[in-house]
Write a protein that holds these residues in place. Sequence first.
Motif, PDB file in Angstrom:
ATOM      1  N   LYS A  12      44.797  36.312  40.048  1.00 56.01           N
ATOM      2  CA  LYS A  12      43.644  37.213  39.899  1.00 56.01           C
ATOM      3  C   LYS A  12      43.804  38.422  40.819  1.00 56.01           C
ATOM      4  O   LYS A  12      43.497  39.555  40.430  1.00 56.01           O
ATOM      5  N   ALA A  13      44.250  38.177  42.042  1.00 55.56           N
ATOM      6  CA  ALA A  13      44.466  39.270  42.993  1.00 55.56           C
ATOM      7  C   ALA A  13      45.511  40.247  42.466  1.00 55.56           C
ATOM      8  O   ALA A  13      45.333  41.471  42.550  1.00 55.56           O
ATOM      9  N   GLU A  15      46.295  40.759  39.384  1.00 53.74           N
ATOM     10  CA  GLU A  15      45.729  41.490  38.242  1.00 53.74           C
ATOM     11  C   GLU A  15      44.844  42.643  38.716  1.00 53.74           C
ATOM     12  O   GLU A  15      44.779  43.680  38.061  1.00 53.74           O
ATOM     13  N   GLU A  16      44.179  42.453  39.856  1.00 54.82           N
ATOM     14  CA  GLU A  16      43.324  43.513  40.388  1.00 54.82           C
ATOM     15  C   GLU A  16      44.146  44.702  40.884  1.00 54.82           C
ATOM     16  O   GLU A  16      43.760  45.852  40.717  1.00 54.82           O
ATOM     17  N   THR A  64      44.609  42.343  49.256  1.00 51.74           N
ATOM     18  CA  THR A  64      43.932  41.886  48.041  1.00 51.74           C
ATOM     19  C   THR A  64      44.112  40.388  47.849  1.00 51.74           C
ATOM     20  O   THR A  64      43.151  39.679  47.525  1.00 51.74           O
ATOM     21  N   PHE A  68      41.109  37.144  47.844  1.00 49.34           N
ATOM     22  CA  PHE A  68      40.935  36.079  46.862  1.00 49.34           C
ATOM     23  C   PHE A  68      41.282  34.704  47.430  1.00 49.34           C
ATOM     24  O   PHE A  68      40.719  33.704  46.994  1.00 49.34           O
TER      25      PHE A  68
END
Length: 79
Positions: A12-13, A15-16, A64, A68
């Motif tokens: 998820k990190a 992807e951010e 980042t 997460f």
Amino acid sequence: MTTEELTIEVQKALEEIRPFLNSDGGDITLISIEDDKHVKVRLEGACTSCSVNQMTLRAGVETTIKKFAPQIETVVNIL
């Protein structure tokens, strides 16, 4: 957090942060997570030859990922 949950959070990190890397012609791939504390990634594309890729790794990617998954201690780029 299980290893599987940790992997999901790290993804998820990534992807951010990926859109910022993509906008400069780069990308990032998760290589591994060791001992649930150490993340290995590979900066790709324009990021491989960028003169500030270590700053990007520390200030952008590592920050980042730790947002997460706070238990992560290190993030390293594998060439």
